[in-house]
Design a protein around this motif. Structure first.
Motif, PDB file in Angstrom:
ATOM      1  N   LEU A  38       0.809  -1.218   0.000  1.00  0.00           N
ATOM      2  CA  LEU A  38       0.000   0.000   0.000  1.00  0.00           C
ATOM      3  C   LEU A  38       0.843   1.268   0.000  1.00  0.00           C
ATOM      4  O   LEU A  38       0.296   2.371   0.142  1.00  0.00           O
ATOM      5  CB  LEU A  38      -0.937   0.010   1.211  1.00  0.00           C
ATOM      6  N   HIS A  39       2.152   1.113  -0.138  1.00  0.00           N
ATOM      7  CA  HIS A  39       3.055   2.262  -0.070  1.00  0.00           C
ATOM      8  C   HIS A  39       3.960   2.328  -1.299  1.00  0.00           C
ATOM      9  O   HIS A  39       4.228   1.307  -1.949  1.00  0.00           O
ATOM     10  CB  HIS A  39       3.919   2.197   1.188  1.00  0.00           C
ATOM     11  N   SER A  40       4.426   3.512  -1.587  1.00  0.00           N
ATOM     12  CA  SER A  40       5.412   3.737  -2.638  1.00  0.00           C
ATOM     13  C   SER A  40       6.743   4.040  -1.966  1.00  0.00           C
ATOM     14  O   SER A  40       6.815   4.886  -1.072  1.00  0.00           O
ATOM     15  CB  SER A  40       4.987   4.901  -3.537  1.00  0.00           C
ATOM     16  N   TRP A  41       7.815   3.358  -2.413  1.00  0.00           N
ATOM     17  CA  TRP A  41       9.123   3.512  -1.778  1.00  0.00           C
ATOM     18  C   TRP A  41      10.197   3.182  -2.796  1.00  0.00           C
ATOM     19  O   TRP A  41      10.069   2.233  -3.569  1.00  0.00           O
ATOM     20  CB  TRP A  41       9.213   2.586  -0.564  1.00  0.00           C
ATOM     21  N   ASN A  42      11.252   3.975  -2.821  1.00  0.00           N
ATOM     22  CA  ASN A  42      12.344   3.748  -3.763  1.00  0.00           C
ATOM     23  C   ASN A  42      13.575   3.155  -3.096  1.00  0.00           C
ATOM     24  O   ASN A  42      14.676   3.232  -3.634  1.00  0.00           O
ATOM     25  CB  ASN A  42      12.714   5.045  -4.481  1.00  0.00           C
ATOM     26  N   PHE A  49       2.208   6.657   1.393  1.00  0.00           N
ATOM     27  CA  PHE A  49       1.001   5.831   1.271  1.00  0.00           C
ATOM     28  C   PHE A  49       0.292   6.158  -0.041  1.00  0.00           C
ATOM     29  O   PHE A  49       0.004   7.314  -0.335  1.00  0.00           O
ATOM     30  CB  PHE A  49       0.070   6.094   2.457  1.00  0.00           C
ATOM     31  N   VAL A  50      -0.003   5.099  -0.815  1.00  0.00           N
ATOM     32  CA  VAL A  50      -0.660   5.301  -2.110  1.00  0.00           C
ATOM     33  C   VAL A  50      -1.945   4.474  -2.231  1.00  0.00           C
ATOM     34  O   VAL A  50      -2.548   4.427  -3.308  1.00  0.00           O
ATOM     35  CB  VAL A  50       0.291   4.940  -3.268  1.00  0.00           C
ATOM     36  N   GLY A  51      -2.337   3.812  -1.165  1.00  0.00           N
ATOM     37  CA  GLY A  51      -3.578   3.040  -1.204  1.00  0.00           C
ATOM     38  C   GLY A  51      -3.476   1.849  -2.147  1.00  0.00           C
ATOM     39  O   GLY A  51      -2.515   1.081  -2.114  1.00  0.00           O
ATOM     40  N   LEU A  52      -4.457   1.728  -3.008  1.00  0.00           N
ATOM     41  CA  LEU A  52      -4.533   0.585  -3.924  1.00  0.00           C
ATOM     42  C   LEU A  52      -3.892   0.872  -5.283  1.00  0.00           C
ATOM     43  O   LEU A  52      -4.110   0.115  -6.235  1.00  0.00           O
ATOM     44  CB  LEU A  52      -5.996   0.184  -4.131  1.00  0.00           C
ATOM     45  N   ARG A  53      -3.107   1.937  -5.372  1.00  0.00           N
ATOM     46  CA  ARG A  53      -2.509   2.292  -6.658  1.00  0.00           C
ATOM     47  C   ARG A  53      -1.571   1.194  -7.160  1.00  0.00           C
ATOM     48  O   ARG A  53      -1.571   0.861  -8.348  1.00  0.00           O
ATOM     49  CB  ARG A  53      -1.760   3.620  -6.535  1.00  0.00           C
ATOM     50  N   ASN A  54      -0.762   0.622  -6.251  1.00  0.00           N
ATOM     51  CA  ASN A  54       0.131  -0.467  -6.661  1.00  0.00           C
ATOM     52  C   ASN A  54      -0.655  -1.676  -7.160  1.00  0.00           C
ATOM     53  O   ASN A  54      -0.268  -2.331  -8.131  1.00  0.00           O
ATOM     54  CB  ASN A  54       1.027  -0.883  -5.489  1.00  0.00           C
ATOM     55  N   VAL A  58      -0.290  -3.247 -10.894  1.00  0.00           N
ATOM     56  CA  VAL A  58       0.201  -4.612 -11.121  1.00  0.00           C
ATOM     57  C   VAL A  58      -0.844  -5.466 -11.830  1.00  0.00           C
ATOM     58  O   VAL A  58      -0.542  -6.190 -12.782  1.00  0.00           O
ATOM     59  CB  VAL A  58       0.612  -5.263  -9.783  1.00  0.00           C
ATOM     60  N   LEU A  59      -2.087  -5.395 -11.364  1.00  0.00           N
ATOM     61  CA  LEU A  59      -3.129  -6.244 -11.937  1.00  0.00           C
ATOM     62  C   LEU A  59      -3.453  -5.882 -13.389  1.00  0.00           C
ATOM     63  O   LEU A  59      -4.022  -6.700 -14.113  1.00  0.00           O
ATOM     64  CB  LEU A  59      -4.393  -6.171 -11.077  1.00  0.00           C
ATOM     65  N   SER A  60      -3.109  -4.676 -13.788  1.00  0.00           N
ATOM     66  CA  SER A  60      -3.323  -4.275 -15.191  1.00  0.00           C
ATOM     67  C   SER A  60      -2.042  -4.333 -16.008  1.00  0.00           C
ATOM     68  O   SER A  60      -2.033  -3.910 -17.172  1.00  0.00           O
ATOM     69  CB  SER A  60      -3.899  -2.847 -15.240  1.00  0.00           C
ATOM     70  N   ASP A  61      -0.961  -4.846 -15.413  1.00  0.00           N
ATOM     71  CA  ASP A  61       0.329  -4.896 -16.095  1.00  0.00           C
ATOM     72  C   ASP A  61       0.432  -6.178 -16.919  1.00  0.00           C
ATOM     73  O   ASP A  61       0.433  -7.288 -16.370  1.00  0.00           O
ATOM     74  CB  ASP A  61       1.455  -4.862 -15.058  1.00  0.00           C
ATOM     75  N   PRO A 254       9.540  -1.710  -4.531  1.00  0.00           N
ATOM     76  CA  PRO A 254       9.168  -2.859  -3.694  1.00  0.00           C
ATOM     77  C   PRO A 254       7.672  -2.947  -3.422  1.00  0.00           C
ATOM     78  O   PRO A 254       7.176  -4.036  -3.123  1.00  0.00           O
ATOM     79  CB  PRO A 254       9.954  -2.621  -2.402  1.00  0.00           C
ATOM     80  N   GLY A 255       6.951  -1.844  -3.517  1.00  0.00           N
ATOM     81  CA  GLY A 255       5.508  -1.896  -3.328  1.00  0.00           C
ATOM     82  C   GLY A 255       4.840  -2.759  -4.384  1.00  0.00           C
ATOM     83  O   GLY A 255       3.966  -3.584  -4.076  1.00  0.00           O
ATOM     84  N   ARG A 256       5.236  -2.613  -5.631  1.00  0.00           N
ATOM     85  CA  ARG A 256       4.691  -3.442  -6.700  1.00  0.00           C
ATOM     86  C   ARG A 256       5.116  -4.898  -6.536  1.00  0.00           C
ATOM     87  O   ARG A 256       4.331  -5.821  -6.778  1.00  0.00           O
ATOM     88  CB  ARG A 256       5.146  -2.911  -8.063  1.00  0.00           C
ATOM     89  N   ALA A 257       6.365  -5.107  -6.114  1.00  0.00           N
ATOM     90  CA  ALA A 257       6.827  -6.473  -5.879  1.00  0.00           C
ATOM     91  C   ALA A 257       6.025  -7.139  -4.757  1.00  0.00           C
ATOM     92  O   ALA A 257       5.735  -8.336  -4.822  1.00  0.00           O
ATOM     93  CB  ALA A 257       8.316  -6.469  -5.531  1.00  0.00           C
ATOM     94  N   ALA A 258       5.658  -6.361  -3.745  1.00  0.00           N
ATOM     95  CA  ALA A 258       4.852  -6.904  -2.650  1.00  0.00           C
ATOM     96  C   ALA A 258       3.475  -7.332  -3.149  1.00  0.00           C
ATOM     97  O   ALA A 258       2.944  -8.375  -2.741  1.00  0.00           O
ATOM     98  CB  ALA A 258       4.717  -5.859  -1.543  1.00  0.00           C
TER      99      ALA A 258
END
Length: 287
Positions: A38-42, A49-54, A58-61, A254-258
């Motif tokens: 639920l977070h964006s981090w580099n 915090f980005v909510g359900l953006r990740n 991912v689900l549309s990737d 790592p947010g997308r990887a999670a």
């Protein structure tokens, strides 16, 4: 406090070390991964915090969908083959003299480091000076041909795991009383009939364990793919583990990887539940 309550308290106290291990190494990491999704981090700056953006990303990737399909294809190639070959090996060595030595030899590939195995097989598959091409007598691009790359990776995984699978089948075969086979022989159950109607039904718990653990291992395949193909050619071996590694460390997301890890967890959980129900019903019918 009555006797029953004291016994329950003692039981939970004895289970406490195991519960701590399960919580520390299983439940807490799942919660952390869910929170990270639920977070964006580099990996360097502060988290945001980005909510359900990740999740939406991912689900549309299409690349993640492709990686999931590649992983399913690899699992479909590896698990049935290593299970069948492991059963054949177990049948050959279970009751033979010197079987313990053979079991150790068959298990050696599984005990080797996957990266080391990948490096050795990379030399075996090499189109110039490779052992396989020398045996075949012509140049074949085993790892760079889009058609052959995934089957080649699957072959290495099968070779590595057959001995491990055979060990469990050997243990299951040794647990079957000899009298059952003797009684079956009196009824005419010999050869294939003995395997079909006696051995396989009695090995259902072992078969369930082998299939579930094999599927979990296939979905987590990373070292072998990384050493052999790095996910290529043209993404034909880009399994989910490679995709998660790339997202977490190469792209620093790592947010997308999670999110990918949680999706894989859900897929594996669903498949395991289906397998459990399948084998539970048939084991109950056999009993």
């Amino acid at each position: 406090m009555n006797r029953r309550a004291r016994r329950a308290g003692t039981s939970y106290l004895l289970l406490l070390p195991s519960l701590i291990g399960v919580g520390g190494f299983l439940l807490i990491p799942i919660v952390v991964v869910a929170w990270l999704s639920l977070h964006s981090w580099n990996l360097l700056g502060p988290m945001r915090f980005v909510g359900l953006r990740n999740w939406c990303s991912v689900l549309s990737d299409p690349e993640f969908g492709h990686a999931l399909l590649v992983t399913l294809a690899l699992t479909a190639l590896v698990v049935p083959a290593q299970t069948a070959l492991g059963f054949v090996v177990a049948m050959l060595v279970a009751r033979r003299r010197g079987g313990s030595v053979l079991r150790v030899l068959y298990a050696l590939p599984w005990m080797c480091a996957p990266v080391a195995v990948g490096v050795v097989w990379q030399w075996m598959f090499a189109p110039t000076g490779g052992a396989l091409d020398a045996i075949v007598g012509r140049r074949i691009e085993w790892l760079s041909d889009p058609v052959l790359a995934l089957p080649s990776v699957a072959a290495v995984s099968i070779w590595s795991n057959v001995g491990y699978v055979a060990l469990f089948f050997v243990a299951g075969l040794r647990a079957i009383p000899r009298e059952i086979f003797d009684a079956g022989a009196l009824d005419g159950a010999t050869g294939w009939l003995r395997i079909r109607w006696l051995t396989l039904p009695l090995l259902r718990p072992t078969l369930f364990f082998v299939l579930v653990t094999g599927m979990l291992a296939a979905f987590q395949t990373f070292d072998t793919v990384y050493a052999l193909t790095r996910g290529g050619p043209a993404g034909r071996t880009d399994v989910v583990a490679m995709r998660m590694f790339s997202e977490a460390f190469d792209a620093a997301r790592p947010g997308r990887a999670a999110v990918m890890a949680l999706v894989v967890f859900a897929v594996l959980f669903a498949i395991t539940v289906v397998q459990h129900r399948y084998f539970r019903d048939r084991t109950a019918d056999a009993d």
